[in-house]
Design a protein around this motif. Structure first.
Motif, PDB file in Angstrom:
ATOM      1  N   ALA A 244     -13.941  65.118  34.284  1.00 24.76           N
ATOM      2  CA  ALA A 244     -14.317  63.734  33.975  1.00 24.76           C
ATOM      3  C   ALA A 244     -13.417  62.720  34.661  1.00 24.76           C
ATOM      4  O   ALA A 244     -13.651  61.514  34.558  1.00 24.76           O
ATOM      5  CB  ALA A 244     -14.284  63.509  32.464  1.00 24.76           C
ATOM      6  N   GLU A 274     -23.292  70.684  40.561  1.00 23.45           N
ATOM      7  CA  GLU A 274     -22.160  70.125  39.815  1.00 23.45           C
ATOM      8  C   GLU A 274     -22.201  68.604  39.834  1.00 23.45           C
ATOM      9  O   GLU A 274     -21.942  67.946  38.810  1.00 23.45           O
ATOM     10  CB  GLU A 274     -20.834  70.623  40.401  1.00 23.45           C
ATOM     11  CG  GLU A 274     -19.620  70.101  39.637  1.00 23.45           C
ATOM     12  CD  GLU A 274     -18.295  70.538  40.227  1.00 23.45           C
ATOM     13  OE1 GLU A 274     -17.251  70.052  39.726  1.00 23.45           O
ATOM     14  OE2 GLU A 274     -18.290  71.340  41.181  1.00 23.45           O
ATOM     15  N   ASP A 277     -25.103  67.417  37.559  1.00 22.27           N
ATOM     16  CA  ASP A 277     -24.716  67.572  36.154  1.00 22.27           C
ATOM     17  C   ASP A 277     -23.679  66.520  35.759  1.00 22.27           C
ATOM     18  O   ASP A 277     -23.713  65.995  34.639  1.00 22.27           O
ATOM     19  CB  ASP A 277     -24.150  68.973  35.913  1.00 22.27           C
ATOM     20  CG  ASP A 277     -25.214  70.065  36.013  1.00 22.27           C
ATOM     21  OD1 ASP A 277     -26.414  69.729  35.995  1.00 22.27           O
ATOM     22  OD2 ASP A 277     -24.828  71.242  36.136  1.00 22.27           O
ATOM     23  N   GLY A 278     -22.759  66.226  36.691  1.00 21.46           N
ATOM     24  CA  GLY A 278     -21.735  65.225  36.406  1.00 21.46           C
ATOM     25  C   GLY A 278     -22.307  63.836  36.215  1.00 21.46           C
ATOM     26  O   GLY A 278     -21.835  63.057  35.375  1.00 21.46           O
ATOM     27  N   VAL A 280     -25.206  63.099  34.957  1.00 24.56           N
ATOM     28  CA  VAL A 280     -25.817  63.051  33.623  1.00 24.56           C
ATOM     29  C   VAL A 280     -24.737  63.073  32.537  1.00 24.56           C
ATOM     30  O   VAL A 280     -24.802  62.321  31.554  1.00 24.56           O
ATOM     31  CB  VAL A 280     -26.790  64.226  33.439  1.00 24.56           C
ATOM     32  CG1 VAL A 280     -27.333  64.259  32.014  1.00 24.56           C
ATOM     33  CG2 VAL A 280     -27.937  64.122  34.445  1.00 24.56           C
ATOM     34  N   THR A 281     -23.709  63.896  32.733  1.00 23.43           N
ATOM     35  CA  THR A 281     -22.683  64.071  31.703  1.00 23.43           C
ATOM     36  C   THR A 281     -21.737  62.885  31.624  1.00 23.43           C
ATOM     37  O   THR A 281     -21.372  62.436  30.529  1.00 23.43           O
ATOM     38  CB  THR A 281     -21.865  65.351  31.979  1.00 23.43           C
ATOM     39  OG1 THR A 281     -22.754  66.465  32.042  1.00 23.43           O
ATOM     40  CG2 THR A 281     -20.831  65.577  30.884  1.00 23.43           C
ATOM     41  N   HIS A 282     -21.322  62.376  32.791  1.00 19.79           N
ATOM     42  CA  HIS A 282     -20.281  61.351  32.819  1.00 19.79           C
ATOM     43  C   HIS A 282     -20.810  59.963  33.172  1.00 19.79           C
ATOM     44  O   HIS A 282     -20.032  59.017  33.252  1.00 19.79           O
ATOM     45  CB  HIS A 282     -19.196  61.735  33.820  1.00 19.79           C
ATOM     46  CG  HIS A 282     -18.654  63.123  33.628  1.00 19.79           C
ATOM     47  ND1 HIS A 282     -18.152  63.561  32.429  1.00 19.79           N
ATOM     48  CD2 HIS A 282     -18.557  64.180  34.482  1.00 19.79           C
ATOM     49  CE1 HIS A 282     -17.760  64.822  32.551  1.00 19.79           C
ATOM     50  NE2 HIS A 282     -18.000  65.216  33.783  1.00 19.79           N
ATOM     51  N   SER A 289     -17.835  55.570  36.999  1.00 22.91           N
ATOM     52  CA  SER A 289     -17.717  56.898  37.589  1.00 22.91           C
ATOM     53  C   SER A 289     -17.394  56.773  39.066  1.00 22.91           C
ATOM     54  O   SER A 289     -17.771  55.797  39.722  1.00 22.91           O
ATOM     55  CB  SER A 289     -19.037  57.661  37.407  1.00 22.91           C
ATOM     56  OG  SER A 289     -19.060  58.840  38.181  1.00 22.91           O
TER      57      SER A 289
END
Length: 702
Positions: A244, A274, A277-278, A280-282, A289
């Protein structure tokens, strides 16, 4: 409770506080406040302890209560400013520090904190003033560091290095602290001493293995084309940083983009997963970001995911207050902001727009933050504006200030989230209306951009929810083109290293747009069109990339010599290459943009796949505008089938070229004047909406 007793209890609590026994001190402050709720010093110092324990909201409630009882103590205002800063309330922090300094102008700590706040909002000039005032009162390493940062923010690297020298000469430096060597390396790069910057980073990395330093070292390797060193450095940064963290996100972004640029496809799909996914996640992190949205455009992604990435990136910018002054009563003042007003795709496309603006209705300004390459196009660009401001090396604050002073009504950003963009200028809202156009094919995800100019293919109104800007739809195509582009004499195929008697498929897109799936499709076409070659462009000395791509072809059963490389060259000479190509094979998910326009201008047919995003639909928009819809494939399978059919039918390919040569230049795609009038109609409607206090989608009729 008697006053003396309360004061005695406070002094005992404060003694514990001074000695670092914070839990005991806070307990005694709380006990005192239970009996004397309006004890201002106990409220103040218990707030300080709470803030230090990352409980800033509770701290804020107490310190504001303290100030409501006694607002005459400078230290209380100073600590309130720190709490406001921690909570992201910059204007309240500024008010608090300024109040502290009115009460006690010699409070060095408040000047230092004020400089930190000025740096946080990217005001290097104010930060310098505050840091120097702090230094005039006390010799402080922190103040010297803030001064160095302030000078760096003003693009004064030599002066910033001198401030760092003073810091290191006057105080012991913690060998485990990487902040100073990192800043020194950045400043050395800024003055052209990359080798010395490498030495600084390498010496520091011997002492401490820091992910941020690994990232900086990888960037240096990348800048000098040390591909292996850059990849290893980015991977080391990834291993050492939490997923993160900004360091991990930046390293992932840059490693991914490097591998795409270099056609290094091994492990690329895993990195793309990766990254996706990052996002969406962060993507909802409050501080934004460092996953770069521009790189995401050339990865498999949806419009919604691209919006999440852009929003997260835009949250990194300090947003100023909107400019609410009335619009000009006479001619509207239009400002174009870009670092690409030279021999660059944006300059090539848009110079005709600038030239053909109606000067009776519009006054046209340029704010150029890029280089002067002394080319004929640069001279033509300068002449195309009523006012051309060469803002190279200027701070964002200075550029925004002159835009305000010039009374710009509509400020048009031609860069978006791309390299060397002056996005901070846009975030400062120096004009009443802000527009994104041409340079970035997607939403900027930013509250400081009002409108995005597109068309019915790239940004249909039915998809407006995927854009944070209000959509503007031009007729035919969003892309303005210059109808005066010169084409040099064309070398023969033999002179270009192309065999005679074969079909020449070409793609002159940047290599980051060409992924393994696109290359798979091209090899399928080459396999089914035996007498054909694929023609790509690289630097003449880039043997590593050329050999890698030929090796990928061989692995797919294609003879390596069927991949032919041309050299990059000046624009008119580059355009002439399209006369020796039979069909331009486009890439996805990021299409050809300017390159597709270039090919069609010269008469070379283009085949594309219409994708789901703005970046993946531009070539379809251009083909529709030029009257060649049969060049728009629905998917990969149709794309391969069409390319194969055309490649095996020389008469059909010849017919497509002759039709383009006959009709293209009179099509809407190359009607610079008509596109300019459409853009002007959009500007006039934006101004009308602003005056009426509304904002709605704009569809410009043909």
């Amino acid at each position: 409770m008697a006053r003396n007793d309360a004061d005695g209890r406070f002094e005992r609590a404060f003694a514990l506080h001074r000695n670092g026994r914070l839990a005991e001190a806070r307990a005694q402050y709380d006990a005192l406040l239970a009996d004397v709720p309006r004890h201002a010093p106990a409220l103040h110092f218990s707030a300080v302890i709470l803030h230090g324990s990352q409980r800033s909201l509770e701290a804020l409630e107490r310190i504001e209560r303290s100030l409501s009882i006694d607002d005459r103590v400078s230290d209380v205002w100073n600590n309130a400013g720190l709490i406001y800063m921690a909570l992201g309330r910059g204007s309240d922090a500024a008010r608090a520090f300024d109040r502290a300094l009115r009460l006690e102008p010699t409070l060095a700590e408040a000047w230092l904190n004020r400089s930190s706040l000025d740096l946080a909002v990217n005001d290097g000039v104010a930060a310098e003033v505050s840091a120097r005032r702090a230094l005039s009162l006390v010799e402080s390493p922190h103040a010297w560091f803030n001064l160095a940062l302030a000078l760096d923010a003003q693009r004064r690297p030599v002066d910033a290095l001198a401030a760092l020298d003073r810091l290191e000469a006057g105080s012991a430096v913690d060998p485990a602290d990487v902040t100073l060597p990192r800043l020194r390396a950045q400043l050395l790069i800024a003055i052209g001493q990359a080798d010395e910057a490498c030495r600084v980073l390498d010496r520091t990395l011997l002492r401490v293995d820091d992910p941020m330093l690994r990232l900086e070292r990888a960037r240096l390797a990348d800048a000098v084309d040390d591909e292996r060193g850059a990849i290893d450095g980015y991977r080391a940064a990834l291993r050492g940083a939490a997923a993160a963290s900004p360091v991990h996100q930046a390293a992932l972004s840059e490693l991914l983009f490097l591998k795409k640029r270099r056609a290094s496809w091994d492990g690329l799909a895993e990195l793309q997963t990766e990254f996706r996914d990052g996002v969406v996640t962060h993507g909802s992190l409050p501080g934004g970001s460092a996953l770069t949205p521009f790189s995401f455009l050339s990865d498999p992604s949806t419009r919604e995911e691209q919006k999440i990435a852009a929003r997260a990136w835009s949250r990194r910018y300090f947003e100023g207050s909107p400019q609410e002054r009335p619009l000009s009563r006479g001619r509207l003042r239009i400002g174009y902001l870009s670092s690409d007003l030279h021999e660059h795709a944006t300059g090539v496309l848009a110079v005709g727009l600038f030239e053909q603006h109606d000067r009776e209705r519009f006054e046209i300004f340029a704010y150029s933050t890029g280089p002067d390459d002394a080319t004929p196009l640069r001279r033509r660009l300068i002449a195309s504006f009523d006012h051309f401001v060469d803002a190279r090396g200027w701070t964002d604050a200075r550029i925004a200030e002159i835009i305000r002073d010039d009374g710009i009504d509509i400020l048009v950003d031609l860069k978006g989230h791309t390299e060397r963009a002056a996005t901070e200028v846009m975030a400062r809202r120096p004009a009443p209306i802000a527009v994104s156009y041409l340079g970035y094919p997607g939403t900027m995800g930013a509250l400081f951009i009002d409108y995005l100019i597109g068309d019915a293919i790239v940004t249909p109104l039915s998809e407006s929810g995927d854009y944070d800007e209000t959509l503007v739809l031009l007729p035919h195509t969003y892309q303005v083109t210059d109808d005066r582009r010169a084409i040099a004499a064309s070398p023969t195929r033999a002179e270009l290293g192309l065999p005679d008697g074969v079909v020449v498929f070409c793609c002159f897109n940047n290599h980051y747009k060409i992924g393994s799936d696109v290359f798979d499709a091209w090899c399928d076409v080459l396999m089914q069109v035996p007498r054909s070659v694929l023609w790509l462009l690289t630097r003449s000395d880039d043997d590593l990339l050329r050999n890698r791509v030929r090796g990928e072809a061989a692995a797919r059963g294609i003879e390596p010599d069927r991949i032919v490389f041309g050299d990059t060259r000046p624009h008119a000479d580059y355009l002439a290459l399209y006369r020796r190509a039979d069909l331009f094979l486009d890439s996805w998910p990021y299409n050809a943009h300017t390159t597709a326009s270039d090919a069609l201008w010269v008469g070379c047919p283009v085949l594309t796949v219409r994708g789901p995003t703005f970046a993946g639909r531009v070539a379809a928009s251009l083909l529709a505008a030029v009257g060649m819809p049969e060049g728009i494939a629905a998917d990969r399978s149709a794309y391969v089938a069409i390319a194969t059919r055309w490649g095996n039918d020389s008469e059909q390919l010849d017919g497509l070229r002759k039709r383009l040569e006959r009709d293209a230049r009179t099509s809407p795609l190359f009607d610079t004047r008509a596109t300019t009038r459409a853009i002007e109609a959009a500007y006039l409607e934006m101004a009308t909406q602003k005056r009426e206090g509304r904002r709605a989608a704009i569809v410009v009729e043909d």
